[in-house]
Write a protein that holds these residues in place. Structure first.
Motif, PDB file in Angstrom:
ATOM      1  N   ASP A   1     -35.688   1.586  48.975  1.00 35.06           N
ATOM      2  CA  ASP A   1     -36.434   2.678  48.347  1.00 35.06           C
ATOM      3  C   ASP A   1     -37.347   2.167  47.239  1.00 35.06           C
ATOM      4  O   ASP A   1     -38.489   2.603  47.106  1.00 35.06           O
ATOM      5  CB  ASP A   1     -35.488   3.746  47.792  1.00 35.06           C
ATOM      6  N   GLU A   2     -36.855   1.233  46.448  1.00 31.16           N
ATOM      7  CA  GLU A   2     -37.688   0.679  45.372  1.00 31.16           C
ATOM      8  C   GLU A   2     -38.853  -0.124  45.937  1.00 31.16           C
ATOM      9  O   GLU A   2     -39.991  -0.026  45.453  1.00 31.16           O
ATOM     10  CB  GLU A   2     -36.863  -0.192  44.428  1.00 31.16           C
ATOM     11  N   LEU A   3     -38.616  -0.911  46.977  1.00 26.83           N
ATOM     12  CA  LEU A   3     -39.694  -1.642  47.641  1.00 26.83           C
ATOM     13  C   LEU A   3     -40.730  -0.659  48.176  1.00 26.83           C
ATOM     14  O   LEU A   3     -41.941  -0.848  48.014  1.00 26.83           O
ATOM     15  CB  LEU A   3     -39.138  -2.502  48.773  1.00 26.83           C
ATOM     16  N   TRP A   4     -40.271   0.400  48.792  1.00 27.33           N
ATOM     17  CA  TRP A   4     -41.170   1.426  49.322  1.00 27.33           C
ATOM     18  C   TRP A   4     -42.001   2.050  48.206  1.00 27.33           C
ATOM     19  O   TRP A   4     -43.217   2.146  48.295  1.00 27.33           O
ATOM     20  CB  TRP A   4     -40.372   2.501  50.058  1.00 27.33           C
ATOM     21  N   GLN A   5     -41.355   2.484  47.146  1.00 25.87           N
ATOM     22  CA  GLN A   5     -42.034   3.199  46.068  1.00 25.87           C
ATOM     23  C   GLN A   5     -42.997   2.322  45.277  1.00 25.87           C
ATOM     24  O   GLN A   5     -44.038   2.796  44.830  1.00 25.87           O
ATOM     25  CB  GLN A   5     -41.007   3.817  45.108  1.00 25.87           C
ATOM     26  N   ARG A   6     -42.672   1.061  45.106  1.00 25.89           N
ATOM     27  CA  ARG A   6     -43.494   0.199  44.254  1.00 25.89           C
ATOM     28  C   ARG A   6     -44.529  -0.621  44.995  1.00 25.89           C
ATOM     29  O   ARG A   6     -45.593  -0.910  44.446  1.00 25.89           O
ATOM     30  CB  ARG A   6     -42.589  -0.738  43.465  1.00 25.89           C
TER      31      ARG A   6
END
Length: 83
Positions: free
Chosen positions: A52-57
């Motif tokens: 999720d963090e990879l996706w969001q950032r």
């Protein structure tokens, strides 16, 4: 695996190269599709699970990221997004 340093590096690379297609390769990103569940970003593996963090950032804010390739899980999964 990746942490803050790698995420910051990836953000910088794709942000400063908007005219290039970016492909992210990582250890785990999606769970496979099953007869009972669709593929989803991996968030519950006890070792990594930063999808999720990879996706969001990195992925979502940069339209030049055209694919994310990953392994770890057995099976096939895909999430296709568009404008």
């Amino acid at each position: 695996g990746y942490g803050e340093r790698e995420l910051a590096w990836a953000e910088e690379v794709v942000r400063t190269h908007p005219g290039h297609n970016g492909i992210v390769a990582t250890h785990e990103h999606l769970t496979p599709m099953t007869p009972y569940d669709p593929a989803r970003r991996a968030t519950d593996n006890r070792w990594l699970s930063s999808a999720d963090e990879l996706w969001q950032r990195v992925v979502a804010p940069n339209r030049n990221v055209v694919a994310v390739l990953a392994g770890h899980y057995h099976g096939l999964g895909a999430i296709v997004t568009s404008d």
